[in-house]
Enzyme design. Structure first.
Site, PDB file in Angstrom:
ATOM      1  CB  CYS A   9      -0.971  -0.013   1.177  1.00 26.01           C
ATOM      2  SG  CYS A   9      -0.198   0.027   2.822  1.00 26.01           S
ATOM      3  CG  HIS A  45      -4.618   0.177   3.888  1.00 24.68           C
ATOM      4  ND1 HIS A  45      -3.870  -0.568   3.004  1.00 24.68           N
ATOM      5  CD2 HIS A  45      -5.633   0.718   3.145  1.00 24.68           C
ATOM      6  CE1 HIS A  45      -4.406  -0.495   1.785  1.00 24.68           C
ATOM      7  NE2 HIS A  45      -5.468   0.275   1.848  1.00 24.68           N
ATOM      8  CG  HIS A  82      -6.885   0.825  -1.616  1.00 26.89           C
ATOM      9  ND1 HIS A  82      -7.166   0.320  -0.360  1.00 26.89           N
ATOM     10  CD2 HIS A  82      -7.928   0.442  -2.407  1.00 26.89           C
ATOM     11  CE1 HIS A  82      -8.330  -0.328  -0.395  1.00 26.89           C
ATOM     12  NE2 HIS A  82      -8.806  -0.264  -1.608  1.00 26.89           N
TER      13      HIS A  82
END
Length: 350
Positions: A259, A309, A321
């Site tokens: 990420c 995240h 993402h």
């Protein structure tokens, strides 16, 4: 019965001894082959040197000799096979990488050698900012994936930056003999030009050719932001180019991304050098109190000091993402993503 039993035990011991001898022989042969490959195919690497990544992307491991010889072999070799590595791993095999891989450094990228152990080198990636090490993001790589040719450094020379998801390097000016592919974000020094083509220097000091349509040419890192003129729309559009890219823990290449590696590379391509990890990216941005705009980064986790995240705002209530659970980079609706319960704020970098 006891006599038969002793014969069986004795036979079993002999068989066990033979098995151990065979096993140690195979391990010794494998070690010798690895050392031979190291000597034949790689430069001498010593602590204190600057080296250059000589593969599509070098994966940095938490510990040397930690990788799985069967599953992770494509990521350890020179040349690498990162596409097959990402595509062949099962979900559980990818999950095993959590905490084992740290980051990746792209082809031609300089790294600082901190230490060596056997055929492994502990390096730091100066371009990847982190509180883990002042020299750059640290981890272990096979020495065979490094070159110590000092002429490879871009320094004050003109260089290309790959802006396509992948680009090809060719052995010839006619662009007819493919050498190998490189990732988005790869930077290489320019050594010449021809119509619609550019000649670049490889980490070994050899020349390769590239199609100019796959790259942008700059004279300094500072010039990237000035000439690319990043806008919220441009950043979001470039991020969307990675839809479908496999998720790899520690990945920063277009062969596999995590990420924060995803957001790091997108912004770096516009000359904005974010920290490598999600927590540090959150701490580096400006808080957004009003409406989000494209390119803003959204952070999630148990608390503001425990970010797990990061996603990019894509517009119209959507995010783009690299979520671990989805296994690939996706564009999805923020509200239906199931992440708002752990939302820890939005940050802006433009």
């Amino acid at each position: 019965m006891r006599g038969d039993g002793r014969v069986l035990v004795s036979s079993g011991r002999r068989a066990g001894a033979l098995f151990l001898a065979l096993l140690f022989g195979l391990l010794a042969a494998a070690a010798c082959a690895l050392v031979a490959a190291r000597v034949a195919g790689a430069d001498e690497v010593r602590a204190g040197q600057t080296a250059f990544v000589d593969v599509q992307a070098a994966t940095l491991w938490t510990e040397p000799y930690q990788a799985r010889p069967d599953v992770d072999r494509p990521s350890l070799s020179n040349p690498t096979g990162l596409t097959s590595w990402a595509s062949r791993m099962t979900g559980s095999q990818k999950g095993w990488l959590i905490g084992k891989t740290q980051t990746q450094a792209l082809y031609g990228e300089p790294v600082r050698v901190l230490d060596t152990y056997g055929v492994w080198a502990r390096v730091a990636v100066p371009s990847q900012r982190t509180p883990k090490n002042r020299a750059g993001y640290p981890g272990w790589v096979p020495m065979a994936q490094l070159s110590t040719q000092s002429g490879t450094a871009i320094g004050g020379r003109e260089f290309v930056q790959v802006v396509k998801k992948h680009a090809l390097l060719y052995d010839d000016r006619a662009l007819s003999r493919v050498d190998h592919s490189v990732s988005f974000g790869t930077r290489l020094a320019v050594t010449g030009r021809a119509a619609g083509k550019v000649r670049v220097e490889s980490p070994k000091g050899d020349d390769d050719w590239m199609d100019l349509r796959a790259v942008e040419v700059y004279t300094s890192a500072a010039q990237i932001r000035e000439r690319s003129k990043p806008t919220p729309l441009k950043v979001a559009q470039r991020a969307a180019m990675f839809r479908g890219t496999p998720y790899i823990w520690g990945g920063t290449s277009s062969y596999g991304l995590d990420c924060s590696g995803f957001t790091y590379q997108v912004y770096r391509s516009f000359g904005i050098n974010l920290p490598r990890d999600a927590q540090d990216q959150r701490d580096a941005g400006r808080a957004v109190g009003g409406s989000r705009v494209k390119g803003d980064l959204l952070f999630f986790g148990p608390s503001p000091s425990n970010i797990t995240h990061v996603a990019m705002y894509y517009g119209d209530g959507k995010i783009v993402h690299a979520p671990y659970g989805a296994s690939r980079v996706v564009v999805e609706d923020l509200r239906s993503s199931g992440r708002m319960s752990s939302y820890q704020g939005t940050r802006r970098y433009l």
